[in-house]
Motif scaffolding. Structure first.
Motif, PDB file in Angstrom:
ATOM      1  N   PRO A 198      10.854  13.505   0.357  1.00  0.00           N
ATOM      2  CA  PRO A 198      11.484  12.724  -0.718  1.00  0.00           C
ATOM      3  C   PRO A 198      10.507  12.278  -1.800  1.00  0.00           C
ATOM      4  O   PRO A 198       9.292  12.221  -1.551  1.00  0.00           O
ATOM      5  CB  PRO A 198      12.053  11.502   0.018  1.00  0.00           C
ATOM      6  N   ASN A 199      11.035  11.963  -2.966  1.00  0.00           N
ATOM      7  CA  ASN A 199      10.222  11.403  -4.044  1.00  0.00           C
ATOM      8  C   ASN A 199       9.769   9.988  -3.696  1.00  0.00           C
ATOM      9  O   ASN A 199      10.489   9.247  -3.054  1.00  0.00           O
ATOM     10  CB  ASN A 199      11.033  11.346  -5.336  1.00  0.00           C
ATOM     11  N   THR A 200       8.576   9.645  -4.137  1.00  0.00           N
ATOM     12  CA  THR A 200       8.026   8.306  -3.898  1.00  0.00           C
ATOM     13  C   THR A 200       7.529   7.764  -5.232  1.00  0.00           C
ATOM     14  O   THR A 200       7.598   8.453  -6.253  1.00  0.00           O
ATOM     15  CB  THR A 200       6.813   8.370  -2.956  1.00  0.00           C
TER      16      THR A 200
ATOM     17  N   GLY B 253       7.487   5.758   7.533  1.00  0.00           N
ATOM     18  CA  GLY B 253       8.897   5.592   7.162  1.00  0.00           C
ATOM     19  C   GLY B 253       9.111   5.565   5.659  1.00  0.00           C
ATOM     20  O   GLY B 253      10.173   5.954   5.177  1.00  0.00           O
ATOM     21  N   TYR B 254       8.079   5.108   4.900  1.00  0.00           N
ATOM     22  CA  TYR B 254       8.185   5.077   3.439  1.00  0.00           C
ATOM     23  C   TYR B 254       8.430   6.502   2.930  1.00  0.00           C
ATOM     24  O   TYR B 254       7.832   7.413   3.454  1.00  0.00           O
ATOM     25  CB  TYR B 254       6.885   4.517   2.836  1.00  0.00           C
ATOM     26  N   PRO B 255       9.286   6.758   1.943  1.00  0.00           N
ATOM     27  CA  PRO B 255       9.971   5.796   1.081  1.00  0.00           C
ATOM     28  C   PRO B 255      11.289   5.282   1.647  1.00  0.00           C
ATOM     29  O   PRO B 255      12.013   4.591   0.938  1.00  0.00           O
ATOM     30  CB  PRO B 255      10.217   6.606  -0.199  1.00  0.00           C
ATOM     31  N   GLY B 256      11.591   5.607   2.922  1.00  0.00           N
ATOM     32  CA  GLY B 256      12.774   5.019   3.558  1.00  0.00           C
ATOM     33  C   GLY B 256      12.385   3.687   4.179  1.00  0.00           C
ATOM     34  O   GLY B 256      11.467   3.012   3.708  1.00  0.00           O
ATOM     35  N   ALA B 257      13.074   3.327   5.259  1.00  0.00           N
ATOM     36  CA  ALA B 257      12.835   2.025   5.899  1.00  0.00           C
ATOM     37  C   ALA B 257      11.471   2.021   6.593  1.00  0.00           C
ATOM     38  O   ALA B 257      11.043   3.035   7.143  1.00  0.00           O
ATOM     39  CB  ALA B 257      13.930   1.763   6.917  1.00  0.00           C
ATOM     40  N   TYR B 258      10.781   0.910   6.539  1.00  0.00           N
ATOM     41  CA  TYR B 258       9.470   0.781   7.192  1.00  0.00           C
ATOM     42  C   TYR B 258       9.306  -0.649   7.669  1.00  0.00           C
ATOM     43  O   TYR B 258      10.027  -1.549   7.228  1.00  0.00           O
ATOM     44  CB  TYR B 258       8.337   1.147   6.217  1.00  0.00           C
TER      45      TYR B 258
ATOM     46  N   THR C 294      -2.777  -7.340   6.544  1.00  0.00           N
ATOM     47  CA  THR C 294      -1.621  -6.706   7.187  1.00  0.00           C
ATOM     48  C   THR C 294      -0.771  -5.990   6.139  1.00  0.00           C
ATOM     49  O   THR C 294      -0.867  -6.265   4.944  1.00  0.00           O
ATOM     50  CB  THR C 294      -0.736  -7.740   7.923  1.00  0.00           C
ATOM     51  N   ALA C 295       0.053  -5.058   6.631  1.00  0.00           N
ATOM     52  CA  ALA C 295       0.914  -4.273   5.735  1.00  0.00           C
ATOM     53  C   ALA C 295       2.103  -5.116   5.315  1.00  0.00           C
ATOM     54  O   ALA C 295       2.708  -5.808   6.127  1.00  0.00           O
ATOM     55  CB  ALA C 295       1.388  -3.024   6.461  1.00  0.00           C
ATOM     56  N   ASP C 296       2.447  -5.043   4.039  1.00  0.00           N
ATOM     57  CA  ASP C 296       3.541  -5.866   3.536  1.00  0.00           C
ATOM     58  C   ASP C 296       4.376  -5.112   2.505  1.00  0.00           C
ATOM     59  O   ASP C 296       5.002  -5.715   1.636  1.00  0.00           O
ATOM     60  CB  ASP C 296       2.963  -7.161   2.921  1.00  0.00           C
ATOM     61  N   GLY C 297       4.349  -3.770   2.569  1.00  0.00           N
ATOM     62  CA  GLY C 297       5.113  -3.010   1.587  1.00  0.00           C
ATOM     63  C   GLY C 297       5.176  -1.545   2.002  1.00  0.00           C
ATOM     64  O   GLY C 297       4.748  -1.181   3.104  1.00  0.00           O
ATOM     65  N   GLY C 298       5.699  -0.707   1.118  1.00  0.00           N
ATOM     66  CA  GLY C 298       5.792   0.729   1.379  1.00  0.00           C
ATOM     67  C   GLY C 298       4.463   1.402   1.088  1.00  0.00           C
ATOM     68  O   GLY C 298       3.782   1.922   1.966  1.00  0.00           O
ATOM     69  N   ARG C 299       4.068   1.365  -0.179  1.00  0.00           N
ATOM     70  CA  ARG C 299       2.714   1.822  -0.519  1.00  0.00           C
ATOM     71  C   ARG C 299       1.791   0.619  -0.297  1.00  0.00           C
ATOM     72  O   ARG C 299       1.970  -0.428  -0.908  1.00  0.00           O
ATOM     73  CB  ARG C 299       2.666   2.313  -1.962  1.00  0.00           C
ATOM     74  N   VAL C 300       0.807   0.764   0.574  1.00  0.00           N
ATOM     75  CA  VAL C 300       0.060  -0.399   1.053  1.00  0.00           C
ATOM     76  C   VAL C 300      -1.361  -0.446   0.486  1.00  0.00           C
ATOM     77  O   VAL C 300      -1.821  -1.480   0.026  1.00  0.00           O
ATOM     78  CB  VAL C 300       0.076  -0.414   2.601  1.00  0.00           C
ATOM     79  N   LEU C 301      -2.062   0.677   0.526  1.00  0.00           N
ATOM     80  CA  LEU C 301      -3.449   0.703   0.037  1.00  0.00           C
ATOM     81  C   LEU C 301      -3.672   1.935  -0.826  1.00  0.00           C
ATOM     82  O   LEU C 301      -3.058   2.983  -0.607  1.00  0.00           O
ATOM     83  CB  LEU C 301      -4.427   0.759   1.217  1.00  0.00           C
ATOM     84  N   ASN C 302      -4.575   1.811  -1.795  1.00  0.00           N
ATOM     85  CA  ASN C 302      -5.011   2.944  -2.621  1.00  0.00           C
ATOM     86  C   ASN C 302      -6.492   3.146  -2.354  1.00  0.00           C
ATOM     87  O   ASN C 302      -7.308   2.315  -2.756  1.00  0.00           O
ATOM     88  CB  ASN C 302      -4.876   2.628  -4.101  1.00  0.00           C
ATOM     89  N   VAL C 303      -6.828   4.237  -1.687  1.00  0.00           N
ATOM     90  CA  VAL C 303      -8.238   4.516  -1.422  1.00  0.00           C
ATOM     91  C   VAL C 303      -8.740   5.431  -2.533  1.00  0.00           C
ATOM     92  O   VAL C 303      -8.269   6.566  -2.669  1.00  0.00           O
ATOM     93  CB  VAL C 303      -8.391   5.190  -0.046  1.00  0.00           C
TER      94      VAL C 303
END
Ligand code: AMP
Ligand code: GLY
Length: 423
Positions: free
Chosen positions: A222-224, A336-341, A374-383
């Motif tokens: 899927p698209n993100t 699970g992103y971009p669906g439920a996570y 801690t994780a709090d979203g869909g896209r969490v970190l950008n390395v």
């Protein structure tokens, strides 16, 4: 100078990181910001939609410049509101932000000014839309007119699918965003992103980049919002950049000025580079996320004087200085992103990852639980990583990813494949 930055994603973390390096800065406030930005500026508990609250804060704190990251407050008129209290704002007025907020508005503007883009029709009536479809060939491109968080575009392989999409959109699947729709010709080619800053008159080009919109390797799934990015993008040559400036960006800035809504801020051109040269897919009235992050890694000059000059209409004579190095970015997203996570899982190893050569990590959806990230979203970190070549940048970014211990997250393993094929 006191700067207030609006937003809380990886894009804003990278802007904060770059702004914080400016010798002109006396204080940086981030509303609402994220845990990664807390060491760069003071986090202010104001939502980006709270335009009244932001304006009050800016006035009380005597902010010298407001920099707006996301599109929603722009479309809601944050720049117009700040103008009434004489606070310079980097970001377009509500009217100029229509180039992102209404696809039909943009297509009409392109048609009037011969800006290369896909042929189209605008519809609010389903029968007329379906009649227009009969004149097109597959694949069919159907777009909700308004802001739909990047989900308002459907590419249908069959006529039946396209007709269903028309009915669903006009039936309110996207609320207000879908009361009107645009049907477009399908463009072939390779996509690239290009950014330019304007004060309504002068235009300062930035650099080309590419992102990876699909969730999984091989551009599948899927698209993100974007799973990775890199800059420079080899497909976006100097000749193409020149072409985009003269045939797309310059006529747009002129047209908006002539319409009485001069564009102040960053223009994000989503481009299709095909056999007949670059064509415009769409504009956004903001920096791309994650493209902004790789550009900030490559920008050598101070960003603050340019943002301030654009906000004040004094951009003439300004410019950017870019590193020849490449920058790459890998997004770590929640399973699970971009669906439920799920939220709340612990992320370890960030210090070891950040210590590697060329690496910077920008937070997106994170939260602090005590001292633990801690994780709090869909896209969490950008390395992100820079390197002498695209390959080195990508290898360094993945070396950092491999230091991060977060079983509840995933990333793509093929970020940069188009660039690496060309290198
Ligand atoms: P947009 O929200 O307009 O950027 O569209 C989302 C994505 O749909 C783009 O990034 C393209 O991959 C694709 N797309 C949109 N319009 C077209 C078009 N006319 N031809 C081909 N692909 C398109
Ligand atoms: N990189 C996609 C976006 O910012 O919309």
């Amino acid at each position: 100078m006191k700067i207030l930055l609006i937003g809380s994603g990886g894009r804003e973390h990278s802007l904060a990181w770059k702004i914080a390096r400016s010798p002109l800065l006396s204080a940086l406030y981030c509303a609402p910001g994220n845990p990664g930005m807390a060491s760069l500026g003071k986090l202010v508990a104001l939502k980006d939609a709270d335009i009244g609250g932001i304006a009050d804060f800016a006035r009380k704190q005597e902010i010298d410049l407001v920099v707006v990251g996301p599109e929603a407050p722009l479309a809601d008129g944050i720049a117009d509101r700040l103008k009434t209290i004489s606070i310079p704002c980097f970001g377009p007025s509500r009217e100029a932000a229509q180039i992102e907020a209404s696809k039909g508005y943009l297509k009409d503007l392109c048609a009037e000014h011969d800006i290369p883009t896909a042929a189209y029709g605008r519809f609010s009536d389903s029968d007329a839309a379906k009649a227009f479809l009969q004149k097109m060939t597959a694949p069919y491109v159907i777009k909700a007119d308004g802001l739909a968080a990047g989900k308002g575009v459907l590419i249908a392989d069959t006529l039946q699918e396209a007709e269903l999409a028309i009915d669903e959109m006009l039936d309110g699947r996207f609320g207000e965003a879908g009361t009107e729709l645009v049907i477009e010709e399908f463009m072939e080619g390779e996509e690239a992103s290009f950014f330019a800053i304007s004060d309504g008159e002068t235009i300062i080009p930035m650099v080309g980049s590419q992102d990876h919109k699909r969730a999984f390797d091989g551009d599948k799934g899927p698209n993100t919002g974007g799973m990775g990015a890199y800059s420079p993008a080899p497909v976006f040559t100097d000749d193409i950049q020149q072409d985009v400036m003269t045939r797309i960006i310059e006529p747009t800035v002129t047209a908006l000025r002539e319409r009485g809504s001069p564009y102040c801020g960053v223009l994000y051109a989503g481009l299709m580079i095909g056999k007949d040269g670059p064509q415009l897919i769409e504009y956004n009235a903001r920096f791309g996320d994650p493209e902004c992050q790789v550009m900030m890694r490559r920008m050598k000059s101070d960003i603050v004087p340019v943002l301030l000059a654009a906000a004040k209409g004094e951009l003439a004579g300004a410019c950017f200085d870019w590193s020849d190095e490449a920058a790459a970015l890998v997004v770590l997203a929640a399973n699970g992103y971009p669906g439920a996570y799920e939220k709340g899982s612990a992320i370890k190893g960030l210090n070891d990852a950040t210590a590697l050569p060329g690496v910077e990590i920008f937070h997106a959806g994170t939260k602090l639980a005590g001292s633990e990230v801690t994780a709090d979203g869909g896209r969490v970190l950008n390395v992100t990583a820079t390197g002498a070549t695209g390959r080195e940048a990508v290898e360094r970014a993945y070396a950092a990813v491999d230091q991060i211990d977060w079983p509840e997250g995933f990333c793509r393993r093929d970020i940069g494949w188009r660039m690496l094929e060309r290198e």
